[in-house]
Every structure is written in structure tokens, then in C-alpha cells.
Write an enzyme that holds these catalytic residues in place. Structure first.
Site, mmCIF file in Angstrom:
data_model
loop_
_atom_site.group_PDB
_atom_site.id
_atom_site.type_symbol
_atom_site.label_atom_id
_atom_site.label_comp_id
_atom_site.label_asym_id
_atom_site.label_seq_id
_atom_site.Cartn_x
_atom_site.Cartn_y
_atom_site.Cartn_z
ATOM 1 N N HIS A 261 5.515 -19.554 -52.300
ATOM 2 C CA HIS A 261 5.028 -18.658 -51.246
ATOM 3 C C HIS A 261 3.610 -19.072 -50.897
ATOM 4 O O HIS A 261 2.841 -19.440 -51.782
ATOM 5 C CB HIS A 261 5.049 -17.198 -51.747
ATOM 6 C CG HIS A 261 4.988 -16.210 -50.640
ATOM 7 N ND1 HIS A 261 3.806 -15.852 -50.052
ATOM 8 C CD2 HIS A 261 5.966 -15.519 -50.013
ATOM 9 C CE1 HIS A 261 4.070 -14.970 -49.106
ATOM 10 N NE2 HIS A 261 5.364 -14.757 -49.042
ATOM 11 N N ASP A 315 13.154 -13.694 -51.221
ATOM 12 C CA ASP A 315 14.494 -14.113 -50.818
ATOM 13 C C ASP A 315 15.357 -14.568 -51.973
ATOM 14 O O ASP A 315 16.549 -14.791 -51.802
ATOM 15 C CB ASP A 315 14.398 -15.245 -49.791
ATOM 16 C CG ASP A 315 14.035 -14.698 -48.430
ATOM 17 O OD1 ASP A 315 14.491 -13.601 -48.122
ATOM 18 O OD2 ASP A 315 13.291 -15.373 -47.701
HETATM 19 N N1 ACO Z 1 10.383 -25.913 -54.461
HETATM 20 C C1 ACO Z 1 9.733 -26.997 -54.981
HETATM 21 N N2 ACO Z 1 8.437 -27.248 -54.758
HETATM 22 C C2 ACO Z 1 7.765 -26.390 -54.001
HETATM 23 C C3 ACO Z 1 8.374 -25.250 -53.447
HETATM 24 C C4 ACO Z 1 9.731 -25.032 -53.706
HETATM 25 N N3 ACO Z 1 10.373 -24.007 -53.198
HETATM 26 N N4 ACO Z 1 7.464 -24.593 -52.716
HETATM 27 C C5 ACO Z 1 6.333 -25.265 -52.813
HETATM 28 N N5 ACO Z 1 6.507 -26.371 -53.594
HETATM 29 C C6 ACO Z 1 5.500 -27.355 -53.957
HETATM 30 C C7 ACO Z 1 5.347 -28.372 -52.826
HETATM 31 O O1 ACO Z 1 6.207 -29.475 -52.948
HETATM 32 C C8 ACO Z 1 3.874 -28.758 -52.967
HETATM 33 O O2 ACO Z 1 3.780 -29.628 -54.053
HETATM 34 P P1 ACO Z 1 2.685 -30.819 -54.031
HETATM 35 O O3 ACO Z 1 1.352 -30.123 -53.935
HETATM 36 O O4 ACO Z 1 2.897 -31.527 -55.316
HETATM 37 O O5 ACO Z 1 2.993 -31.642 -52.815
HETATM 38 C C9 ACO Z 1 3.220 -27.447 -53.387
HETATM 39 O O6 ACO Z 1 4.242 -26.710 -54.064
HETATM 40 C C10 ACO Z 1 2.709 -26.652 -52.207
HETATM 41 O O7 ACO Z 1 3.789 -26.456 -51.308
HETATM 42 P P2 ACO Z 1 3.654 -26.227 -49.760
HETATM 43 O O8 ACO Z 1 4.958 -26.455 -49.102
HETATM 44 O O9 ACO Z 1 2.471 -26.999 -49.249
HETATM 45 O O10 ACO Z 1 3.285 -24.684 -49.738
HETATM 46 P P3 ACO Z 1 3.250 -23.780 -48.466
HETATM 47 O O11 ACO Z 1 2.340 -22.665 -48.786
HETATM 48 O O12 ACO Z 1 2.999 -24.572 -47.237
HETATM 49 O O13 ACO Z 1 4.785 -23.290 -48.361
HETATM 50 C C11 ACO Z 1 6.774 -22.106 -48.479
HETATM 51 C C12 ACO Z 1 5.250 -22.058 -48.687
HETATM 52 C C13 ACO Z 1 7.086 -22.597 -47.055
HETATM 53 C C14 ACO Z 1 7.358 -20.724 -48.649
HETATM 54 C C15 ACO Z 1 7.369 -23.089 -49.519
HETATM 55 O O14 ACO Z 1 7.091 -22.613 -50.822
HETATM 56 C C16 ACO Z 1 8.861 -23.299 -49.343
HETATM 57 O O15 ACO Z 1 9.254 -24.118 -48.500
HETATM 58 N N6 ACO Z 1 9.714 -22.569 -50.135
HETATM 59 C C17 ACO Z 1 11.142 -22.685 -50.021
HETATM 60 C C18 ACO Z 1 11.638 -21.865 -48.835
HETATM 61 C C19 ACO Z 1 11.552 -20.381 -49.080
HETATM 62 O O16 ACO Z 1 11.980 -19.873 -50.108
HETATM 63 N N7 ACO Z 1 11.029 -19.641 -48.072
HETATM 64 C C20 ACO Z 1 10.907 -18.196 -48.112
HETATM 65 C C21 ACO Z 1 9.479 -17.777 -48.185
HETATM 66 S S1 ACO Z 1 9.328 -16.016 -48.314
HETATM 67 C C22 ACO Z 1 9.540 -15.507 -46.749
HETATM 68 O O17 ACO Z 1 9.310 -16.166 -45.782
HETATM 69 C C23 ACO Z 1 10.046 -14.149 -46.555
#
Ligand code: ACO
Length: 378
Positions: A261, A315
């Protein structure tokens, strides 16, 4: 922060001032109008919470009864909206259908003085009342059936499940669903809420505001994740497959749905409440084949990724609850939209209270003074 420092995804950049909700992502705190989410989940109802979010304070008994009564009276859809839905392809995603229907409401309830309190009240009631009816109607119609009319003797959550499944839900299932709606009702300035605020800031009508937010919520990185979670658990297939699945995701740098998140760096407090609800529901109506996989997944992701602040988000467990309630997978995001309509409307109203059109700046990375190349020379 320097005046023009660019932050991808506007991470950490304040884009508004708001008194609607508060998140502390380090401690896992979520409050609506200052009230902790676990208190609202255990003591309030979705409509009371919607009232709190939109009008700023908990309603009196009379105010709540009047609000619920108004919403109950506006649940039906104009037949032309139903006729429009009949023309939608059955294979279309219900979020696209909902977005089209929300926008179409603006044709029937045309814009008046946008900040007239009576107009605002009417729009709030109509949208909260009709979004669930539109979601349920599309579900029935895409399967070749007539939509089920809302039932006045049923509460908001029970009536939606009734319209969807053509069967009155038991009170416990209706209660659990109502809590799910409360949990998803608002979450500060996330992508869809920001989209609603930007649209609202142009002083367009509230139906366009909600349609815009629905379109934004539809993406898999936002509201679409619950749907993806169930697909992922299906593909994992067994508890033994969890560890290799997580290893593969890490190796291939793939996101694990339902985890991570932008704001929470601990377990999302809504995920904790939802997990508890899921367990209560499974105790009453039978276990879910994917629950053990989900628990193992949370454990393994915790071992391997908690150092990055990756924990279950809202979620992760909501899909399993919806599955048990008989909600089809591709309706999970529309159900999220039903609930989040309350938060979007609260932000619409707040935006109009102190409006300035959104118009950020950009850092141009393109070329300058490029001569035009005639067609034959390209
Ligand atoms: N699985 C594996 N690795 C992850 C995940 C995940 N779900 N989420 C973040 N990371 C890792 C990234 O790969 C990144 O790693 P790095 O620094 O080594 O490159 C680090 O954590 C930061 O991730 P970002 O994607 O830059 O974080 P951001 O804040 O932009 O994204 C998001 C947040 C979009 C929710 C992301 O965690 C994601 O895509 N999760 C999966 C989709 C999801 O569950 N969405 C629902 C969110 S809740 C909602 O909207 C109601």
C-alpha cells in the site's frame, strides 16, 4: 520540498486539505471524521457512516431515519437506464457498465446550481440509492434475466444482496456485507478520490464526478485488486504451492495482489477486521477452500517482504468474504464502488466548499524548435 521537485505518483505531495478521513500508515490507524474504523465497523452501519462522512457529524435518530427513508425511496431506476443497460454487451466488465450508468444519471437529473444544498442533498441520495441497483441490474440482465426490484422492507446491504441473488440474505450475511461497505467507504486522497476531486473542481455535475471516480477505481492497482486476489489464490491451488509462488514472484519482480500500500507500511487495519469477519462467516456457513492458502500466503509474504513494509491491504480478504456471500468475482470492484460512493460524495461536497480548479504543473522533457517534416520526407 523544492518548488518544482517532481515526485512520481505525487507520492507524499499534499494535494488538498481535508477533514474527512485520516490514515497513519506507520501505526495502522484509519479514522473517519476522527472516529476509529474499528469502532464504526463494530457499532455503526454503512448508511450512518455515509452520513457521517458526507455531512460531517453522526446523525441523530431522526436524521438517520430520514436519510435512510430518502435513500429507500430513490432505489429504483428509470426504465430508460434499464433499457440502456440491455444494449450493453454481456461480456463487458460491470465497472464499465457502472461508469456508463453513473454518467447517464446526469442526463436524467440535470445540473442545477451546483452548490444549492437541496440539489446536493438530492444528488447524494440518488447516487447512494441507485448505484447498488445499477450493479445488481447489470448482473441479472447480462445473464438474460429481468432486474429484481428493490424491496422497501430490507436495509441497504440486505436489499443489495437480495437484488443480486434473488434471495433474501440471512441477517448475519447482511450484517457482514454492511460492515464491508463501511470499511471501504473512504480512504483519504487515493487515486479514485483524487480523480473525483479533480472532476468536481471543474464544477461539473456530481454524476460525472462519480463516473470519473468509478473509471479510476477499475484498475488492478486500485479497486481491481480484490478480483485479482481470488484469481491468484485459485492459481496457487494449495498451501504447499504458496512458498514457491512467492519465491517466483520475488525472482520475477511480480506484484503479489492484495499486498502493499502506498500509505500503510503495516497490516491495513481494514484487512485485520475483514479477516476476522471472514473467519466468523466461514464458521457459520462452512470453510472456504482458499482461506488456508490466503493465511499461508500472508505468513510467507510476511517472512520475506515485511522489511519493505509489504503487508495485506484491504483487498486481500474482502474477495473471500464476497465469494462466500455469492457475489461474482467481477462484481467485487463494483461493490467497492457502491461503498466508496460515500467517500467520493464527501470529497465532492468538501471540494465545492473551498473550490479552486486543479491545475498542477509539469516538467517538460520533450524537444523544442523541431521543424515540421513534410509527409513525403518522413
Ligand atoms: N508484491 C510484491 N512486491 C511489492 C508489492 C506487492 N504487492 N507491492 C509493492 N512491492 C514492492 C515493489 O516491488 C517495490 O520494491 P522495490 O523497491 O524493491 O522495487 C516496493 O515494494 C515499492 O513498491 P511500489 O510499487 O513502488 O509501491 P507503490 O506505493 O507505488 O504501490 C501499490 C502501492 C500500487 C498498492 C502496490 O503495493 C501494488 O501494486 N500492490 C498490488 C496491487 C494491490 O493489491 N492493490 C490494492 C491496493 S489497496 C486499494 O487500492 C484499495
Amino acid at each position: 520540498m523544492a518548488a518544482y521537485e517532481y515526485r512520481a505518483g505525487l507520492e507524499g505531495v499534499p494535494a488538498t486539505q481535508s477533514s474527512i478521513s485520516f490514515v497513519d500508515g506507520k501505526s495502522g490507524i484509519l479514522e473517519y471524521r476522527g472516529i476509529a474504523i474499528d469502532q464504526l465497523a463494530s457499532q455503526s452501519t454503512f448508511l450512518e457512516t455515509a452520513y457521517l462522512l458526507i455531512w460531517g457529524a453522526l446523525p441523530s435518530r431522526q436524521e438517520l431515519a430520514a436519510f435512510e427513508g430518502e435513500i429507500q425511496r430513490h432505489r429504483r431506476l428509470k426504465y430508460r437506464i434499464r433499457d440502456m443497460m440491455k444494449c450493453f454487451p454481456e461480456s463487458g466488465h460491470p465497472m464499465d457498465a457502472l461508469q456508463a450508468c453513473a454518467a447517464a444519471l446526469g442526463l436524467f437529473y440535470s445540473k442545477r446550481a451546483i452548490d444549492d444544498p437541496a440539489y446536493m442533498q438530492e444528488a447524494v441520495v440518488r447516487l447512494l440509492a441507485k448505484v447498488p441497483t445499477m450493479v445488481a441490474a447489470f448482473q441479472l440482465m447480462r445473464n438474460g434475466n429481468d432486474p429484481v426490484q428493490p424491496r422497501d422492507d430490507l436495509g441497504y446491504a440486505a436489499n443489495f444482496l437480495y437484488m443480486l441473488n434473488e434471495k433474501e440474505p440471512d441477517p448475519f450475511s447482511a450484517h457482514i456485507f454492511d460492515v464491508c461497505l463501511t470499511l471501504h467507504a473512504e480512504h483519504t486522497i487515493n487515486a479514485s478520490t483524487f480523480s473525483a476531486m479533480v472532476t468536481a473542481s471543474t464544477l461539473t455535475d456530481p454524476y460525472a464526478v462519480i463516473a470519473s471516480a468509478v473509471g479510476t477505481l477499475a484498475g488492478p492497482l486500485h479497486g481491481g485488486a480484490a478480483e485479482e486476489v481470488v484469481g491468484m489464490l485459485e492459481r496457487i491451488g494449495s498451501v504447499e504451492n504458496v512458498r514457491p509462488f512467492v519465491d517466483r514472484c520475488i525472482e520475477q519482480k511480480q506484484k503479489i495482489m492484495g499486498f502493499g500500500h502506498r500509505v500503510y507500511k503495516v497490516k491495513d487495519p481494514r484487512a485485520t477486521i475483514l479477516q476476522n469477519l471472514a473467519e466468523q462467516l466461514f464458521d457459520r456457513s462452512g470453510q472456504d477452500e482458499y482461506y488456508a492458502i490466503a493465511v499461508e500466503l500472508e505468513k510467507v509474504v510476511g517472512e520475506k517482504m515485511s522489511y519493505k513494509g509489504i503487508y495485506p491491504n484491504v483487498d486481500f480478504y474482502s474477495g473471500l468474504v464476497y465469494r462466500k456471500l455469492g457475489i461474482p468475482t467481477d462484481l467485487y470492484t463494483p461493490v467497492f464502488a457502491i461503498s466508496r460512493t460515500a467517500g467520493w460524495l464527501a470529497h465532492w461536497k468538501e471540494q465545492l466548499g473551498e473550490n479552486r480548479i486543479f491545475r498542477p504543473t509539469q516538467i517538460y522533457t520533450g524537444l523544442h524548435e523541431v521543424p515540421y517534416t513534410a509527409m513525403d520526407d518522413r
